[in-house]
Design an enzyme around this catalytic site. Structure first.
Site, PDB file in Angstrom:
ATOM      1  NE  ARG A  88     134.831  13.355 159.787  1.00  0.00           N
ATOM      2  CZ  ARG A  88     134.274  14.019 159.338  1.00  0.00           C
ATOM      3  NH1 ARG A  88     134.294  14.722 158.132  1.00  0.00           N
ATOM      4  NH2 ARG A  88     132.804  14.738 160.487  1.00  0.00           N
ATOM      5  CB  THR A  89     135.434   6.513 160.305  1.00  0.00           C
ATOM      6  OG1 THR A  89     136.302   7.742 161.265  1.00  0.00           O
ATOM      7  CG2 THR A  89     136.224   5.224 160.489  1.00  0.00           C
ATOM      8  CE  LYS A 117     116.712  -9.046 170.920  1.00  0.00           C
ATOM      9  NZ  LYS A 117     115.640  -9.672 169.738  1.00  0.00           N
ATOM     10  NE  ARG A 138     134.662   5.540 165.276  1.00  0.00           N
ATOM     11  CZ  ARG A 138     134.786   7.065 164.753  1.00  0.00           C
ATOM     12  NH1 ARG A 138     133.531   7.650 165.196  1.00  0.00           N
ATOM     13  NH2 ARG A 138     135.662   7.025 163.897  1.00  0.00           N
ATOM     14  CG  HIS A 171     140.488   7.224 164.667  1.00  0.00           C
ATOM     15  ND1 HIS A 171     139.672   5.610 163.610  1.00  0.00           N
ATOM     16  CD2 HIS A 171     139.723   7.745 164.681  1.00  0.00           C
ATOM     17  CE1 HIS A 171     138.725   6.451 163.180  1.00  0.00           C
ATOM     18  NE2 HIS A 171     138.452   7.358 163.207  1.00  0.00           N
TER      19      HIS A 171
HETATM   20  N1   CP Z   1     137.616  11.309 162.002  1.00  0.00           N
HETATM   21  C1   CP Z   1     136.772  10.860 162.165  1.00  0.00           C
HETATM   22  O1   CP Z   1     136.690   9.656 163.047  1.00  0.00           O
HETATM   23  O2   CP Z   1     135.839  11.115 162.000  1.00  0.00           O
HETATM   24  P1   CP Z   1     134.548  10.565 161.761  1.00  0.00           P
HETATM   25  O3   CP Z   1     133.802  10.356 164.053  1.00  0.00           O
HETATM   26  O4   CP Z   1     133.382  11.512 161.491  1.00  0.00           O
HETATM   27  O5   CP Z   1     134.750   9.246 161.810  1.00  0.00           O
END
Ligand code: CP
Length: 360
Positions: A88-89, A117, A138, A171
């Site tokens: 989702r993110t 590499k 991320r 997050h």
């Molecule tokens: N809530 C959330 O971060 O979901 P994902 O890991 O699917 O992005």
């Protein structure tokens, strides 16, 4: 879009408390340049993002509104750089970019990147900055997003970076969508004040819980209850942050006793991807930290159930059809508030509000 030069070394910057880092991350109009920490958002900015999200989701309902939004920053490009799994993110940032007409590129599998590499993260990010105007990243590495933002700001291509999840630590954009969900859930019922939020599950390794807990300290009289097996309880640093802000909070392993007082229950899954050796989490009894039909009976009629998702079995599927189950709407809210965050970062929030007030 304006960014402040980082006139400190990385070692000096990284050692600062977040409150002293924040001025480096913000633009003069109060919008974020880099989004790294939940704590860089205050109640005023959260309200501004929520209002902009509401405007964008209304505007996007019509073809003419969609075309207006897609024209806004179609000259901008974003790199979505995820070295950790996500559904989702990733998809909500991708959709948010599409809503605003931002072109995207992505690296999600390091085996397809020159990091395979031996290229350093610094050189990867510098490479992205040659082609893109924003980096959304991320990483499993705590502090990496912050280090990359500092490196970008000290390069000849200073462009904004959004932390889409860093290690077990932060997050921040999940916290934005969680706050947005709470604001919307309680907007006709007294607002986000004088509430009890109950966090449940793997709190020790839950970056979503940590970021939301810190953001909630800014709202008046929000009591926080942390329900977890002892080995997965919330970290001492969060406890200290709550004590410093004189927030009422409580740590317990008694879930059922905590439900009747809850205005919001925030469920989380066991995050065994952080296990040092396989099977560590399996030894923890999580059977008392699940939400099903019995728990629904204990929840207030006005209480809501949240979850950052993905879930395993900690929320029974039968709960999904209860009107108090908020997690699917919560997930969708993420797309709108991430669009608002990108719009504010690129300085087009006012144009969206002007369109909204003139056309809707
Ligand atoms: N809530 C959330 O971060 O979901 P994902 O890991 O699917 O992005």
């Amino acid at each position: 879009m304006h960014q402040r030069m980082f006139d400190v070394s990385w070692d000096a910057f990284s050692a600062l408390p977040v409150a002293e880092k924040t001025p480096y991350l913000m633009q003069p109009d109060g919008a974020p340049f880099h989004t790294l920490f939940a704590q860089q958002f205050d109640v005023a900015l959260l309200g501004r993002l929520a209002a902009l999200s509401n405007a964008i989701r209304q505007i996007a309902k019509t073809r003419s509104g969609t075309l207006f939004l897609q024209d806004l920053i179609c000259h901008k490009r974003a790199m979505i750089y995820f070295s950790q799994p996500s559904s989702r993110t990733f998809l909500s940032f991708l959709s948010a970019c599409q809503i605003l007409g931002v072109q995207t590129g992505e690296v999600r599998d390091m085996a397809t990147s020159s990091e395979f590499k031996g290229e350093s993260k610094e050189d990867s990010v510098r490479t992205f900055s040659s082609y893109f105007d924003m980096i959304i990243m991320r990483s499993p590495e705590k502090g990496l997003a912050e280090r990359m933002a500092w490196a970008l700001s000290n390069s000849d291509r200073p462009l904004p970076l959004i932390n889409a999840g860093s290690g077990k630590d932060q997050h921040p954009t999940q916290a934005l969508l969680d706050i947005y969900t709470l604001l919307r859930s309680f907007e006709r019922n007294g607002g986000l004040r004088d509430r009890t939020v109950v966090f449940v599950g793997d709190l020790a390794r839950g970056r979503t819980v940590r970021s939301l807990s810190l953001l909630l300290t800014q709202y008046p009289n929000i009591r926080q209850i942390f329900v977890a097996p002892q080995s997965l309880q919330i970290g001492e640093d969060i406890v200290q942050a709550l004590e410093a802000k004189k927030v009422a909070f409580h740590l317990t392993d008694d879930f059922h006793a905590s439900i009747p007082a809850a205005d919001a229950i925030y469920m989380t899954r066991i995050q065994d991807e952080w296990d040092h050796d396989k099977g560590e989490s399996a030894a923890v009894d999580i059977s008392r930290f699940t939400f099903g039909a019995d728990e629904l009976k204990l929840l207030k009629p006005t209480g809501i159930i949240m979850h950052p998702l993905p879930r395993r079995s900690e929320i029974a599927v039968c709960v999904d059809s209860d009107p108090r189950a908020m997690y699917w709407r919560q997930m969708r809210n993420g797309m709108w508030i991430r669009a608002a965050l990108i719009a504010e970062t690129f300085g087009c929030g006012k144009r969206i509000h002007d369109y909204y007030s003139q056309n809707l």
